[in-house]
Motif scaffolding. Structure first.
Motif, mmCIF file in Angstrom:
data_model
loop_
_atom_site.group_PDB
_atom_site.id
_atom_site.type_symbol
_atom_site.label_atom_id
_atom_site.label_comp_id
_atom_site.label_asym_id
_atom_site.label_seq_id
_atom_site.Cartn_x
_atom_site.Cartn_y
_atom_site.Cartn_z
ATOM 1 N N TYR A 1 15.475 -10.718 -30.029
ATOM 2 C CA TYR A 1 15.705 -9.149 -30.584
ATOM 3 C C TYR A 1 15.525 -8.107 -29.449
ATOM 4 O O TYR A 1 14.540 -8.321 -28.836
ATOM 5 N N PHE B 1 15.055 2.304 -20.926
ATOM 6 C CA PHE B 1 14.479 0.840 -20.889
ATOM 7 C C PHE B 1 14.958 -0.154 -21.830
ATOM 8 O O PHE B 1 15.334 0.064 -23.030
ATOM 9 N N ARG C 1 12.155 -10.536 -35.078
ATOM 10 C CA ARG C 1 12.734 -9.113 -35.352
ATOM 11 C C ARG C 1 11.844 -7.968 -35.391
ATOM 12 O O ARG C 1 12.044 -6.743 -35.235
ATOM 13 N N SER C 2 10.553 -8.371 -36.071
ATOM 14 C CA SER C 2 9.940 -7.204 -36.547
ATOM 15 C C SER C 2 9.022 -6.725 -35.144
ATOM 16 O O SER C 2 8.796 -7.481 -34.090
ATOM 17 N N SER C 3 8.748 -5.372 -35.050
ATOM 18 C CA SER C 3 8.190 -4.899 -33.874
ATOM 19 C C SER C 3 6.747 -5.348 -33.976
ATOM 20 O O SER C 3 6.042 -5.044 -32.947
ATOM 21 N N SER D 1 19.235 -1.211 -31.431
ATOM 22 C CA SER D 1 18.872 -2.491 -30.927
ATOM 23 C C SER D 1 19.835 -3.409 -31.491
ATOM 24 O O SER D 1 20.949 -3.094 -32.207
ATOM 25 N N LEU E 1 6.660 -6.359 -27.773
ATOM 26 C CA LEU E 1 7.894 -5.891 -26.763
ATOM 27 C C LEU E 1 7.650 -6.246 -25.263
ATOM 28 O O LEU E 1 6.657 -5.786 -24.815
ATOM 29 N N PRO F 1 8.523 7.151 -24.705
ATOM 30 C CA PRO F 1 10.002 6.598 -24.953
ATOM 31 C C PRO F 1 10.346 6.747 -26.352
ATOM 32 O O PRO F 1 9.304 6.846 -27.251
ATOM 33 N N TYR G 1 15.337 1.766 -25.084
ATOM 34 C CA TYR G 1 14.604 3.035 -25.410
ATOM 35 C C TYR G 1 14.920 4.020 -24.306
ATOM 36 O O TYR G 1 15.200 3.648 -23.394
ATOM 37 N N ASP H 1 6.167 -8.294 -33.267
ATOM 38 C CA ASP H 1 6.132 -9.311 -32.404
ATOM 39 C C ASP H 1 6.048 -8.387 -31.260
ATOM 40 O O ASP H 1 6.381 -7.453 -30.860
ATOM 41 N N PHE I 1 9.117 -5.150 -22.016
ATOM 42 C CA PHE I 1 10.072 -4.355 -21.365
ATOM 43 C C PHE I 1 10.472 -4.428 -20.018
ATOM 44 O O PHE I 1 9.697 -5.009 -19.043
ATOM 45 N N GLY I 2 11.674 -3.885 -19.534
ATOM 46 C CA GLY I 2 12.314 -3.868 -18.103
ATOM 47 C C GLY I 2 11.687 -2.763 -17.573
ATOM 48 O O GLY I 2 10.820 -1.803 -18.015
ATOM 49 N N PHE J 1 13.054 5.585 -29.449
ATOM 50 C CA PHE J 1 14.029 4.202 -29.928
ATOM 51 C C PHE J 1 15.455 4.629 -29.836
ATOM 52 O O PHE J 1 15.705 5.776 -30.386
#
Lengths: 114, 114
Positions: free
Chosen positions: A32, A89, A96-98, A49, A102, A44, A36, A100, A104-105, A46
């Motif tokens: 997923y 970002f 899928r759930s936030s 997605s 995240l 940031p 941002y 989990d 970031f780059g 959203f």
């Protein structure tokens, strides 16, 4: 180990043209992906997605493309507007759930010239 | 609806001092996150709460960092003692629950350790 990479630290585009921001990832468990947008002195926000079961998701001027075989995604902004100038970002998670985590780059700074 | 609130916005301290940051999430949001964003990098998750319980604190340097969310609403993040490398922006984010895709970020607290 940078699992999400944005290799272009900055991008400058003329107003009205297309902006393409790129993101690569190494973790094959990511399924997923999110983009941002961040303005100075703000958190940031959203933007858009995409789930790994899709290869494209569109929302107005913003489209995200996912190429799972290449572990690459891109954000297209058409047409670009001066208000789009910000740091973008790319982020990824293993679910899928936030809930989990995240990852970031490092971000790409987009400047849209009037 | 009011966004995620954070205070203070800026803090300057000397190394070995202590500092605390406060976050008030969006009303009704059960999940709260603290991120650390070092200059030139993307946000990195430090700790995630679901109500007043910790879901993930695997990247929290527990020898000096602590966080709590006693009543499942506000949260504080503390650093004791601070090191030079703790200079960063500390972002708080919240989501309705773990299974919502959107995390809403506050404006962040910019910490400078001298």
């Amino acid at each position: 180990d940078q699992q999400v990479k944005q290799n272009s630290p900055s991008l400058s585009v003329q107003e009205g043209r297309i902006s393409i921001l790129n993101c690569d990832y190494t973790n094959s468990m990511f399924d997923y992906f999110l983009w941002y947008k961040k303005y100075p002195a703000e958190g940031p926000t959203f933007l858009i997605s995409i789930s790994s079961i899709k290869d494209k998701n569109e929302d107005g001027r913003f489209t995200v493309f996912l190429n799972k075989s290449a572990k690459h995604l891109s954000l297209h902004i058409v047409p670009s507007q001066p208000g789009d100038s910000a740091v973008y970002f790319c982020a990824a998670s293993e679910g899928r759930s936030s809930g989990d985590k995240l990852t970031f780059g490092t971000g790409t700074r987009l400047a849209v010239r009037p | 609806e009011a966004g995620v609130a954070q205070s203070p916005r800026y803090k300057i301290i000397e190394k070995r001092q202590s500092v605390a940051f406060w976050c008030n999430p969006i009303s009704g949001h059960a999940t709260l996150y603290w991120y650390q964003q070092i200059l030139g990098q993307g946000p990195k998750l430090l700790i995630q709460f679901q109500n007043n319980g910790v879901v993930d604190d695997s990247q929290l340097p527990k020898d000096r960092f602590s966080a709590e969310r006693l009543k499942g609403v506000d949260s504080t993040l503390k650093i004791q003692p601070a090191k030079l490398e703790d200079s960063a922006v500390y972002l708080c984010a919240s989501s309705f629950d773990r299974f919502q895709e959107t995390q809403y970020f506050g404006p962040g607290t910019r910490l400078l350790v001298l």
